[in-house]
Design a protein around this motif. Structure first.
Motif, PDB file in Angstrom:
ATOM      1  N   ARG A 119      12.893  11.784 -12.619  1.00 49.98           N
ATOM      2  CA  ARG A 119      12.919  10.431 -12.927  1.00 49.98           C
ATOM      3  C   ARG A 119      14.235  10.693 -14.196  1.00 49.98           C
ATOM      4  N   ARG A 157      17.880   1.720 -18.087  1.00 51.31           N
ATOM      5  CA  ARG A 157      17.205   1.258 -16.686  1.00 51.31           C
ATOM      6  C   ARG A 157      17.021   2.641 -16.445  1.00 51.31           C
ATOM      7  N   PRO A 158      16.095   2.484 -15.709  1.00 49.50           N
ATOM      8  CA  PRO A 158      16.188   3.960 -14.224  1.00 49.50           C
ATOM      9  C   PRO A 158      17.197   4.525 -12.951  1.00 49.50           C
ATOM     10  N   ALA A 159      17.813   5.393 -13.184  1.00 52.99           N
ATOM     11  CA  ALA A 159      18.943   5.183 -12.733  1.00 52.99           C
ATOM     12  C   ALA A 159      18.973   5.734 -11.182  1.00 52.99           C
ATOM     13  N   GLY A 160      19.408   5.125  -9.887  1.00 54.54           N
ATOM     14  CA  GLY A 160      19.327   5.450  -9.187  1.00 54.54           C
ATOM     15  C   GLY A 160      19.417   6.898  -8.353  1.00 54.54           C
ATOM     16  N   PRO A 161      19.164   7.296  -7.433  1.00 56.83           N
ATOM     17  CA  PRO A 161      19.817   8.680  -6.717  1.00 56.83           C
ATOM     18  C   PRO A 161      21.747   9.144  -6.763  1.00 56.83           C
ATOM     19  N   GLY A 162      21.824   7.586  -6.172  1.00 55.46           N
ATOM     20  CA  GLY A 162      23.066   8.357  -6.325  1.00 55.46           C
ATOM     21  C   GLY A 162      24.266   8.117  -7.724  1.00 55.46           C
ATOM     22  N   GLU A 163      22.799   7.169  -8.923  1.00 57.39           N
ATOM     23  CA  GLU A 163      24.210   7.223 -10.224  1.00 57.39           C
ATOM     24  C   GLU A 163      23.828   9.091 -10.670  1.00 57.39           C
ATOM     25  N   THR A 173      19.722   5.261 -17.462  1.00 60.04           N
ATOM     26  CA  THR A 173      20.913   5.636 -17.994  1.00 60.04           C
ATOM     27  C   THR A 173      20.995   3.987 -18.673  1.00 60.04           C
ATOM     28  N   ASP A 217      24.488   1.238 -18.814  1.00 59.15           N
ATOM     29  CA  ASP A 217      25.164   0.466 -18.927  1.00 59.15           C
ATOM     30  C   ASP A 217      26.275   0.162 -19.174  1.00 59.15           C
ATOM     31  N   ASP A 230      24.344  12.070  -9.329  1.00 58.70           N
ATOM     32  CA  ASP A 230      25.582  12.914  -8.611  1.00 58.70           C
ATOM     33  C   ASP A 230      26.142  12.839  -9.781  1.00 58.70           C
ATOM     34  N   ARG A 247      18.999  18.295 -13.107  1.00 66.12           N
ATOM     35  CA  ARG A 247      17.972  17.466 -11.725  1.00 66.12           C
ATOM     36  C   ARG A 247      17.026  18.388 -10.843  1.00 66.12           C
TER      37      ARG A 247
END
Ligand code: ZN
Length: 230
Positions: free
Chosen positions: A219, A198-204, A222, A224, A206, A214
């Motif tokens: 885009r 699934r698409p990774a959010g910005p916080g994931e 990730t 799960d 880091d 990066r």
């Protein structure tokens, strides 16, 4: 015992002893043998067969062979599915939804390439042949293996005897056999876990992606299960 003649076409000859390649040969068999039984007795798994022609007419796996019959057998790879009329199909036509696989313990590299291309592929180097047969049946998966005996198992409906030894060549082989190219969807499945990405959010991202990577990519996806970022 009675005798019939057999002729195997194109790459099916790989399963025969060399002196028989490309020849029509006679073979003795018990009177009530089915074509499937005889084809497998001669060395080739039923999964590799696309069309059986008996005395000039297409027949199914369960057709009885009689004395003096001429049985011609064509490979699955080069026989377009659905070519014969409905009653004569050896197996149901393959749909896009059927393009999921289970790879045997020797095909880990191929399994990763299939996942990378978006094809659901079970692989675990601890799976026994019995487990592979059972999972293929329960989850309607296509068995990928270099083990002919596994493909001859009764409940294995679809499979592919993989000839190549290198994963990229194996992928090309499987891709041609099942016409995968139009259905490739990269970054859909984790190549390690076969789980959906699934698409990774910005916080994931880091701390999990090197700065250089990066900066070059906007885009990320990730998994799960293993929490890798791609
Ligand atoms: Zn994963």
């Amino acid at each position: 015992m009675v005798k019939a003649r057999f002729h195997f076409h194109r790459e099916l000859n790989d399963f025969l002893a060399r002196p028989l390649h490309g020849h029509t040969f006679a073979c003795a068999f018990a009177k009530t043998s089915s074509t499937k039984h005889m084809i497998e007795t001669l060395g080739m798994p039923h999964t590799e067969v696309g069309l059986i022609v008996k005395n000039g007419r297409p027949v199914g796996f369960d057709a009885q062979i009689d004395a003096d019959d001429l049985i011609e057998v064509y490979p699955a790879r080069t026989t377009p599915e659905g070519m014969a009329n409905g009653a004569l199909l050896l197996r149901p036509p393959l749909r896009v939804a059927d393009l999921c696989f289970i790879a045997d313990a020797h095909l880990g590299g191929l399994a990763q390439l299939l996942r990378l291309a978006g094809f659901d592929t079970r692989y675990d180097n601890n799976f026994s042949d019995d487990e592979i047969e059972q999972l293929a049946q329960d989850e309607a998966r296509i068995v990928l293996t270099r083990d002919r005996e596994l493909l001859k198992r009764r409940t294995v409906l679809r499979g592919c005897y993989v000839r190549a030894l290198q994963p990229d060549e194996q992928f090309r082989e499987v891709s041609e056999r099942f016409d995968l190219a139009p259905n490739v969807r990269p970054f859909r499945l984790c190549l390690m876990c076969n789980a959906p990405l699934r698409p990774a959010g910005p916080g994931e991202i880091d701390g999990r992606v090197p700065d250089g990577v990066r900066e070059r990519h906007s885009r990320f996806v990730t998994c799960d299960v293993c929490h890798r970022v791609f």
